[in-house]
Design a protein around this motif. Structure first.
Motif, PDB file in Angstrom:
ATOM      1  N   ILE A  20       1.012  -1.225   0.143  1.00 45.01           N
ATOM      2  CA  ILE A  20      -0.164  -0.061   0.042  1.00 45.01           C
ATOM      3  C   ILE A  20       0.929   1.308  -0.143  1.00 45.01           C
ATOM      4  CG2 ILE A  20      -1.842   1.123   1.156  1.00 45.01           C
ATOM      5  CD1 ILE A  20      -2.583  -1.896   0.128  1.00 45.01           C
ATOM      6  N   ARG A  26      -5.244  10.995   6.760  1.00 43.98           N
ATOM      7  CA  ARG A  26      -6.519  11.464   5.904  1.00 43.98           C
ATOM      8  C   ARG A  26      -6.854  12.760   6.738  1.00 43.98           C
ATOM      9  NH1 ARG A  26     -12.372  10.209   5.868  1.00 43.98           N
ATOM     10  NH2 ARG A  26     -12.902  10.274   3.375  1.00 43.98           N
ATOM     11  N   ALA A  32     -10.784  20.221   4.688  1.00 39.56           N
ATOM     12  CA  ALA A  32      -9.518  19.954   3.646  1.00 39.56           C
ATOM     13  C   ALA A  32      -9.403  20.830   2.377  1.00 39.56           C
ATOM     14  CB  ALA A  32      -9.187  18.597   3.431  1.00 39.56           C
ATOM     15  N   THR A  33      -8.318  21.309   2.131  1.00 39.58           N
ATOM     16  CA  THR A  33      -8.412  22.340   1.007  1.00 39.58           C
ATOM     17  C   THR A  33      -8.192  21.327  -0.011  1.00 39.58           C
ATOM     18  OG1 THR A  33      -5.807  22.610   1.205  1.00 39.58           O
ATOM     19  CG2 THR A  33      -7.583  24.196   2.198  1.00 39.58           C
ATOM     20  N   PRO A  34      -8.399  21.967  -1.603  1.00 39.27           N
ATOM     21  CA  PRO A  34      -7.873  20.835  -2.499  1.00 39.27           C
ATOM     22  C   PRO A  34      -6.418  20.391  -2.483  1.00 39.27           C
ATOM     23  CG  PRO A  34      -9.285  22.521  -3.376  1.00 39.27           C
ATOM     24  CD  PRO A  34      -9.208  22.791  -2.013  1.00 39.27           C
ATOM     25  N   TRP A  37      -5.931  17.640   0.296  1.00 36.42           N
ATOM     26  CA  TRP A  37      -6.528  16.610  -0.106  1.00 36.42           C
ATOM     27  C   TRP A  37      -5.824  16.033  -1.061  1.00 36.42           C
ATOM     28  CZ3 TRP A  37      -9.942  13.839   2.587  1.00 36.42           C
ATOM     29  CH2 TRP A  37     -10.497  12.594   1.898  1.00 36.42           C
ATOM     30  N   ARG A  38      -5.261  16.698  -1.966  1.00 42.96           N
ATOM     31  CA  ARG A  38      -4.314  16.162  -3.170  1.00 42.96           C
ATOM     32  C   ARG A  38      -2.993  15.473  -2.842  1.00 42.96           C
ATOM     33  NH1 ARG A  38      -7.957  19.775  -7.016  1.00 42.96           N
ATOM     34  NH2 ARG A  38      -9.982  18.350  -6.875  1.00 42.96           N
ATOM     35  N   TYR A  40      -2.583  14.205   0.203  1.00 46.20           N
ATOM     36  CA  TYR A  40      -3.045  12.895   0.700  1.00 46.20           C
ATOM     37  C   TYR A  40      -2.970  11.839  -0.195  1.00 46.20           C
ATOM     38  CZ  TYR A  40      -6.911   9.847   2.248  1.00 46.20           C
ATOM     39  OH  TYR A  40      -7.625   8.833   2.481  1.00 46.20           O
ATOM     40  N   LEU A  41      -3.735  12.363  -1.346  1.00 46.99           N
ATOM     41  CA  LEU A  41      -4.034  11.257  -2.302  1.00 46.99           C
ATOM     42  C   LEU A  41      -2.605  10.879  -3.025  1.00 46.99           C
ATOM     43  CD1 LEU A  41      -7.145  12.635  -4.257  1.00 46.99           C
ATOM     44  CD2 LEU A  41      -6.884  10.580  -2.800  1.00 46.99           C
ATOM     45  N   TYR A  42      -1.823  11.760  -3.422  1.00 45.95           N
ATOM     46  CA  TYR A  42      -0.691  11.572  -4.467  1.00 45.95           C
ATOM     47  C   TYR A  42       0.491  11.636  -4.064  1.00 45.95           C
ATOM     48  CZ  TYR A  42      -4.858  12.088  -7.376  1.00 45.95           C
ATOM     49  OH  TYR A  42      -5.991  11.940  -7.913  1.00 45.95           O
TER      50      TYR A  42
ATOM     51  N   GLU B 678     -11.083   7.615  -2.883  1.00 46.60           N
ATOM     52  CA  GLU B 678     -10.734   8.831  -2.374  1.00 46.60           C
ATOM     53  C   GLU B 678     -10.545   9.966  -3.341  1.00 46.60           C
ATOM     54  OE1 GLU B 678     -11.809   9.150   0.740  1.00 46.60           O
ATOM     55  OE2 GLU B 678     -10.093   9.119   2.129  1.00 46.60           O
ATOM     56  N   GLU B 719      -8.920   2.900   9.522  1.00 46.02           N
ATOM     57  CA  GLU B 719      -9.604   4.208   9.616  1.00 46.02           C
ATOM     58  C   GLU B 719     -10.273   4.328  10.602  1.00 46.02           C
ATOM     59  OE1 GLU B 719      -8.739   7.337   8.639  1.00 46.02           O
ATOM     60  OE2 GLU B 719      -7.245   6.837   7.451  1.00 46.02           O
ATOM     61  N   PRO B 866     -14.839  14.798  -0.509  1.00 46.78           N
ATOM     62  CA  PRO B 866     -14.292  16.296  -0.884  1.00 46.78           C
ATOM     63  C   PRO B 866     -14.062  16.506  -2.747  1.00 46.78           C
ATOM     64  CG  PRO B 866     -12.756  15.437   0.909  1.00 46.78           C
ATOM     65  CD  PRO B 866     -13.709  14.472   0.428  1.00 46.78           C
ATOM     66  N   GLU B 867     -13.584  15.384  -3.252  1.00 45.92           N
ATOM     67  CA  GLU B 867     -13.349  15.625  -4.578  1.00 45.92           C
ATOM     68  C   GLU B 867     -14.824  15.832  -5.249  1.00 45.92           C
ATOM     69  OE1 GLU B 867     -10.960  16.141  -6.465  1.00 45.92           O
ATOM     70  OE2 GLU B 867      -9.166  15.510  -5.204  1.00 45.92           O
ATOM     71  N   TRP B 870     -16.246  19.192  -4.714  1.00 53.21           N
ATOM     72  CA  TRP B 870     -15.469  20.171  -5.703  1.00 53.21           C
ATOM     73  C   TRP B 870     -15.859  20.093  -7.156  1.00 53.21           C
ATOM     74  CZ3 TRP B 870     -10.727  18.362  -2.700  1.00 53.21           C
ATOM     75  CH2 TRP B 870     -10.454  18.959  -1.649  1.00 53.21           C
TER      76      TRP B 870
END
Lengths: 93, 967
Positions: A20, A26, A32-34, A37-38, A40-42, B678, B719, B866-867, B870
């Protein structure tokens, strides 16, 4: 092939696991701002040295585990079992 | 063929010979009959018959013969029957084998391509990077001509595929190399209690002792007897360690000699607690003009030919000797009756200037300028340390000018890797085996320590339990300390790499010293760069003979030393390995539903869907679809993923993983749900029903069954570990089937007990549990993927076939018939139900999949929220719409583009001819500006033709209000 210290099954071949990777904490989805959050994602630090990674023992106990791995030597050692606390620790490393 | 038994060059019996003179073996060489003895290699049998030329070289097509008489002999690569690239100095000769030379045209003796060597000035290093570049249009012509010149054998398309097994091994100690040091290390390790896997590349244990003197042979017999008597040692001969990976995971290749029979190669995956590296040393060629002529051999080659195969390597010899092994070769030659005309002793300034001859060696020019007529030139110029496994373990060896070879960095090795034998240093046989014994014992001790650490890492094991199990030695506190092995001495040796004239560095790739110097002059001024430009060390030998000579040339051309410039990197695999051995057998499971026997008996056309084999159709999918719309059909949907969820927090889990709301789902109801990842991208969809207070059954897509189980577990374990939910995968515990069509209720009433099937008692989107066809605990979901009145039945798997056959039997008068996946795809498309992964892709976020009605942004949290917030705010991304071609007879192929002028504005994701409507129906992803119902869009077919299509008001083409499902 890396030998991973599964806290439930003992040392096992990495081929039994799904990787993983580093799992940053998270963010709160309500605030969360974009950018957060991104990240966290990438975004992963991918640093040289000891990192905490999550592995899924897909062909074993089917637990998500935390393992510390040295990215230079591939040495591994047991981290604490999966928990939000360990997850936070992973983000800090 | 020959006057003398076993060949004209066959010697009387030798003390160490491995041939069996009582068994002759007939084979053919380039169509001519030959006879060898059992135990002969192809090369030794041919050499015994007086053959000297075995192949032609890659680029210049120069004749080549025996150089090393080992697996790594570049001149002895041949074709055997259908098998190309056989190492002829390693492979045993076999009865009836048709052995042919490779890379020759029209024949080995008259090779027209040998004219290449006269064109050598234009075939210099990198010529193929430069010569065939222009004009570009001429490349196909170049290619056709070049193909004739390609090195290598022929692969027959008729060769049956080989099925190779794999083996897993768990030795305490793996010893790489079965020479005297490897054998001694294995014995010491075994005697210390370790299980040992002893891996030897050649067909026999013994290493250089095999071609040694009487004392060597006696020592070998003694060691071999001890190894054979030691039950803890497993010996693999004709097997080689390909590589050492993390955690001492070691890949071992077993070859034909070890396996016998049809199996060509087998991969052994060994997890060794410790590895002892004892490969010995590889003799190195010397670079001078004519150093590749047949008749120029390394000292170990002549010693192998004489002592193992009783073959006289020539009649009149010149020897260059720089070491005791070269001196021993002189003694062997004399004993074999070879006339030794001159010994050039490199330790006293002796040298070889050049060798000459056409097909074979004719004369040699030595240091004093005299020219000696001879047919054999024996080279003992020094040794290459095959440090491959040590490099892979992270220790970079250092060049020792005094020893003229690389010596291992023992301190840089991890504790689970030890090194001994000739690789570690020099010394008498007793010194080497003494060192090896110490290394073997230490390897066993460290293995015990590592094994104990593994056991300690097992859950539930406690130190005291481990102690009582492991015996007295486990209490020894000094156990953790590593013994320091004594260093072996390293003898001095003259540095002999490149002589005074230009010769071959890489025999496999036809790279000369001059080529390497030219590469450096062109700016490729490091060993790694020059290697890539000239391809030196990149041939079949992968640097075993040529890497140090290449490094010497490059270092000299740059004006530095080997110690500074180093060699190219040793990488796995150590020797070539067939792809079949790496692939091994297919372990992919194939899954069939319990109804498979019925499908097969009724002409189902199979469809592979992930691991599952499903009926695509039974002959006429359109008729199957019509039968569902008009009467009643049955489809086997067993592969649908099913998760049994129990616990007080299931509703919270569902709220988290699905985009829609689940907190108010009553017992006895089912709901369709969509999951996003996510990043907001649609992940999966399915129906989940509430069977009891804390009991739910979740279904997933067939292909998502495994991934969604993992996804749910991930949330619960990492989580939300405080939530109490128990997840049990029950996909294969149930046989699942969907009964659909207007007559469905009539049919179901005939077989169902304990469930009131009336629309009032059991409405659409509800679930009941009852008895069907006498089978208890069947789950009935009233849902409608096809758009018809339908029940999805989940039946205990062992009764699946019974229920299926009963339904078809009692429904015969109603027209009950099976339908396959293709009919279902038609029906769901008519109904406008999208398929995850077909109508969505890895970029399709929730609002792009027409899920506005399902996504509940007022929920506190769910995966991907969140995505989606937006996306909702900026309305970005395409939209999924229904599409109706203006000409209903045209079915635009899936993935046809939707164009606005030259701009791609979308694509058709699904399309079929609708048997219900008699026209084509589509789903498409289009830019949001085109998504309004009634918009006319242009679709470009794969032929380039443009057609017009209309965006429909609903995704559904048939029954958009859903009345048919709710009757």
């Amino acid at each position: 092939m890396i030998l991973l210290p599964c806290p439930w099954c003992g040392p096992r071949d990495a081929s039994e696991f799904g990787h993983i990777g580093e799992t940053p904490p998270r963010p709160d989805p309500a605030t969360a701002t974009p950018a957060q959050w991104r990240a966290y994602l990438y975004l992963r630090p991918n640093s040289r040295g000891w990192v905490v990674e999550t592995w899924y023992h897909r062909m074993g106990c089917r637990r998500f585990i935390k393992v510390e791995r040295h990215t230079d030597t591939n040495q591994t050692r047991q981290a604490s079992p999966s928990s939000p606390a360990a997850r936070a620790g992973a983000g800090a490393s | 063929m020959s006057e003398q038994p076993g060949g004209a060059m066959r010697l009387p019996q030798q003390p160490g010979e491995v041939i069996d003179r009582t068994t002759t073996i007939d084979f053919s060489w380039n169509g001519r009959p030959f006879t060898g003895f059992a135990g002969d290699t192809i090369a030794s049998a041919l050499a015994a018959a007086g053959e000297r030329v075995f192949s032609r070289s890659l680029k210049y097509h120069r004749p080549r013969g025996v150089l090393t008489a080992s697996y790594h002999d570049p001149g002895c690569i041949v074709q055997v029957g259908d098998e190309p690239n056989v190492r002829g100095a390693h492979r045993m000769v076999s009865a009836g084998a048709a052995v042919t030379s490779q890379n020759t045209w029209p024949s080995l003796r008259l090779d027209l391509k040998a004219v290449n060597q006269y064109a050598a000035p234009v075939l210099t290093a990198g010529f193929y990077y430069k010569t065939f570049m222009r004009p570009r249009f001429a490349w196909p012509l170049y290619e056709a001509v070049l193909r004739r010149f390609v090195n290598g054998g022929r692969v027959s398309p008729d060769t049956p595929p080989s099925r190779q097994a794999k083996r897993y091994a768990h030795p305490d100690v793996l010893v790489a190399g079965g020479g005297p040091a490897g054998m001694a290390a294995a014995l010491a390790a075994a005697r210390a209690g370790a299980s040992v896997l002893l891996v030897e590349e050649e067909l026999h244990l013994g290493g250089h002792l095999r071609w040694g003197d009487e004392a060597d042979l006696a020592a070998l017999a003694n060691l071999a007897a001890q190894v054979a008597a030691e039950p803890r040692i497993e010996v693999l001969t004709d097997a080689v360690v390909l590589g050492r990976y993390d955690g001492n995971w070691i890949a071992v290749l077993e070859r034909r000699g070890a396996l016998g029979g049809a199996e060509a190669e087998r991969l052994v995956k060994a997890r060794a607690k410790t590895l002892v590296v004892a490969p010995g040393l590889i003799e190195r060629p010397y670079v001078f003009a004519g150093n590749d002529l047949p008749g120029v051999m390394l000292s170990t080659a002549v010693r192998r030919l004489i002592n193992l195969y009783a073959v006289k390597p020539g009649e009149r010899a010149v020897v260059l000797s720089a070491n005791p092994e070269g001196d021993a070769a002189v003694a062997d030659l004399k004993r074999a009756g070879v006339q030794v005309l001159r010994v050039e002793d490199a330790r006293l300034g002796g040298d070889i200037v050049a060798a000459a001859g056409r097909a074979c060696l004719r004369s040699v020019t030595v240091a004093d300028g005299s020219q000696i007529s001879c047919d054999l030139l024996v080279i003992a110029a020094g040794w290459t340390a095959p440090t491959s496994l040590l490099n892979m373990a992270g220790a970079v060896p250092a060049y020792s000018p005094r020893a003229a070879r690389f010596v291992p960095d023992i301190a840089g090795l991890p504790p689970e890797v030890l090194v001994t034998g000739g690789l570690a240093g020099d010394g008498s046989l007793d010194e080497l085996t003494g060192h090896a014994s110490a290394a073997g014992a230490e390897a066993a001790r460290r293995a015990k320590h590592i094994g104990r650490a593994w056991r300690r890492a097992m859950p539930g094991s406690r130190a005291d339990a481990v102690r009582s199990e492991g015996g007295a030695d486990t209490t020894d506190p000094s156990d953790d300390a590593q013994a320091v092995l004594p260093d072996l001495p390293v003898d001095s040796h003259p540095e002999l790499f490149v002589g005074r004239t230009n010769g071959f560095v890489d025999f496999s790739e036809d790279v000369t010293a001059k080529d390497l110097r030219a590469a450096v002059a062109e700016g490729f001024d490091s060993a790694e760069l020059a290697k890539r430009f000239t391809t030196a060390t990149m041939g079949p030998l992968q640097g075993k003979l040529e890497s140090v000579n290449a490094a010497a040339v490059v270092a000299d051309a740059i004006g530095t030393s080997i110690a500074e410039s180093g060699t190219t990197t040793w990488r796995p695999p150590y020797v070539p390995v067939s792809l079949g051995a790496l692939a091994g057998p297919a372990f992919e499971p194939v899954r069939y539903s319990p109804m498979q026997p019925w499908h097969e008996a009724h002409g189902a056309v199979p469809l592979q869907a992930g691991a599952w084999i499903r009926p695509d159709h039974y002959g006429d999918p359109a008729a199957e679809a019509r039968n569902v719309r008009e009467r009643v059909g049955l489809i086997d949907v067993t592969p649908i993923g099913k998760l049994d969820l129990r616990g007080p927090d299931v509703a919270r889990l569902l709220n988290l993983v699905y985009v829609n709301k689940w907190s108010k789902l009553e017992i006895g109801r089912v709901r369709y749900g969509v999951m996003c990842a996510e990043d907001g991208v649609v992940l999966d969809d399915g129906v989940t029903g509430r069977l009891g207070e804390d009991h739910y059954l979740m279904s997933t897509t067939s292909s998502g069954a495994g991934a969604i189980w993992e996804w749910v577990e991930n949330w619960l374990q990492t989580e939300r570990p405080d939530w109490v939910v128990h997840v049990t995968p029950v996909t294969t515990a149930y046989a699942s089937m969907n009964v659909a069509g207007p007559h469905t209720r009539t049919l179901m009433e005939r077989v169902t007990e304990g469930v009131d099937l009336s629309n009032d008692a059991f409405p659409y989107m509800h679930v009941r549990t009852g008895r069907i066809a006498g089978v208890d605990e069947c789950v009935l979901w009233r849902i409608g993927f096809t758009g018809e009145l339908s029940y999805e039945l989940h039946v205990p798997a062992s009764y699946g076939l019974h229920v299926w056959e009963t339904l078809l039997d009692v429904g015969a008068d109603l027209g009950a018939a099976a339908f396959g996946v293709e009919a279902q795809r038609i029906l769901r498309l008519e109904k406008g139900h999208f398929i995850v992964g077909q109508d969505t892709d890895g970029l399709t976020r929730g609002f792009s999949a027409a899920l506005d009605w399902a996504i509940k942004l007022d929920k506190d949290d769910f995966a991907g929220k969140p995505e989606l917030v937006w996306q909702h705010e900026d309305s970005s991304g395409p939209r999924l719409v229904g599409l109706q071609p203006a000409d209903g007879s045209v079915v635009p192929a899936e993935a046809s583009l939707i164009m606005v002028g030259d701009h791609i504005a979308g694509r058709v994701t699904s399309s079929r001819m609708s048997p219900t409507l008699g026209r084509s129906v589509c789903l498409a992803q289009v830019e949001a500006r085109l998504a309004e119902p009634g918009t006319e869009v242009t679709v470009r077919l794969p032929t380039g033709r443009l057609i017009t299509a209309l965006v429909t008001p609903h995704l559904a083409h048939v029954d958009p209000d859903g009345g048919r499902m709710r009757v």
